[in-house]
Design an enzyme around this catalytic site. Sequence first.
Site, short mmCIF file in Angstrom:
data_model
loop_
_atom_site.label_atom_id
_atom_site.label_comp_id
_atom_site.label_asym_id
_atom_site.label_seq_id
_atom_site.Cartn_x
_atom_site.Cartn_y
_atom_site.Cartn_z
N GLU A 1 51.47 38.30 46.19
CA GLU A 1 50.72 39.10 45.21
C GLU A 1 49.32 38.53 44.97
O GLU A 1 48.78 38.58 43.86
CB GLU A 1 51.51 39.24 43.89
CG GLU A 1 52.79 40.03 44.07
CD GLU A 1 53.52 40.30 42.77
OE1 GLU A 1 52.84 40.59 41.77
OE2 GLU A 1 54.76 40.24 42.77
N GLU B 1 43.63 31.32 46.31
CA GLU B 1 42.22 31.47 46.67
C GLU B 1 41.70 32.87 46.32
O GLU B 1 40.54 33.03 45.89
CB GLU B 1 42.05 31.19 48.16
CG GLU B 1 42.31 29.75 48.57
CD GLU B 1 43.79 29.39 48.61
OE1 GLU B 1 44.09 28.19 48.70
OE2 GLU B 1 44.65 30.31 48.54
N PHE C 1 58.18 46.95 47.81
CA PHE C 1 56.74 47.19 47.75
C PHE C 1 56.17 46.73 49.08
O PHE C 1 56.12 45.54 49.37
CB PHE C 1 56.16 46.39 46.58
CG PHE C 1 54.70 46.62 46.27
CD1 PHE C 1 54.30 47.72 45.52
CD2 PHE C 1 53.74 45.71 46.69
CE1 PHE C 1 52.97 47.91 45.19
CE2 PHE C 1 52.40 45.89 46.36
CZ PHE C 1 52.00 47.00 45.62
N SER D 1 46.43 39.17 51.82
CA SER D 1 45.74 39.27 50.54
C SER D 1 44.59 40.27 50.57
O SER D 1 44.19 40.80 49.54
CB SER D 1 45.21 37.89 50.13
OG SER D 1 46.28 36.99 49.89
N GLY E 1 48.07 41.36 59.83
CA GLY E 1 46.65 41.03 59.79
C GLY E 1 45.97 41.37 58.49
O GLY E 1 44.74 41.33 58.40
#
Length: 375
Positions: free
Chosen positions: A354, A358, A115, A124, A121
């Site tokens: 994943e 935070e 995946f 999340s 850059g």
Amino acid sequence: MTAFSLDPAQTAWCAELRTLAAEILRPLAEKGEAGHVNRPLVAELGRLGLLARLFTSGALDLCLMRESLAQACTEAETALALQGLGAHPVHAYGTQDQRERWLPQVADGGAVAAFALSEPGAGSDAAALALRADEDGPDGWRLTGEKCWISNAPEADFYTVFARTTPGAGARGVTAFLVPADRPGLTGTPLDMLSPHPIGALAFDAVPVTADDVLGEPDHGFRVAMHTLNLFRPSVGAFAVGMARAALDATLEHTAQRDAFGGKLRDLQTVAHQVAEMALRTEAARLMVYAAAAAYDEGAPDVPQRAAMAKLLATETAQYVVDAAVQLHGARALRRGHLLEHLYREVRAPRIYEGASEVQRAIIAKELYAAEEAS
């Protein structure tokens, strides 16, 4: 919140999985090389029928598999999860030709999936990804850019790749592509990481893809990514719960046998209370994971919030439990090859991949405020 308990068949299946992991899969895992795909282990997961269940099971069954395998063999758990993460978009959004070509090979362990979402850059913040898909003719694109922190790279046989087809459109300008590893212009480099499973970087130098490689619809790849992550996030929590349970079991055995201050270590109130806290947090995390998985299977509207809560609580709990287990074991737990030394290296990454902790908090808050505004 769903009231939840396992039925006898599920409990027996989990026990069977732990036995398979300890007696069959762990010996294969021990023969593997850190940082590389253990293909014999993947093939055995296929032979046992566990990989095929990735495409027939719901979120709860996925959680039960990951928790049970992790309790006895984290390498087997990770190999299974990465096959599911990489191939689920093909199963859910692929064309008939794509599914017929790749899913049987994934299910029998003959093909390794990956995946490919994160970038140097854009980790999340998936909507900010920069891998370009430049138009190349009426129904083709050329992929140019980088992916980083990709599990199973650079040894996977195919990648679910997310690239920007419409510049400046944010999440609405991303397309998912199925990219075989032998495409010209695609190269990869392994990365030496704390956890032992394979992770690498991918470089795309005008890699050709066509409409036949699209998963879902052009410019709707963000939906593919989020649907996949909403399914797998609770099961990341299940992986964490399995590690926490393994650490707790090791601590119970150690503190019951270790002589200290004229008795057993467990006789010290501070130790007994620490073990009780470890058990309390582990069970709370398990129940939240199961509830989130059940909500996904029921099609509940608050799955993103529940999945984020489950991943957040379970991964943070596992970090706490493993660290406490190391403290109660003392220096022996830091020796290379000790179970807790292994778990200490494994337990850190799930708080990042994943969606970091935070990010999970941000998702939870966003969903809470959205529900408040809608009420």
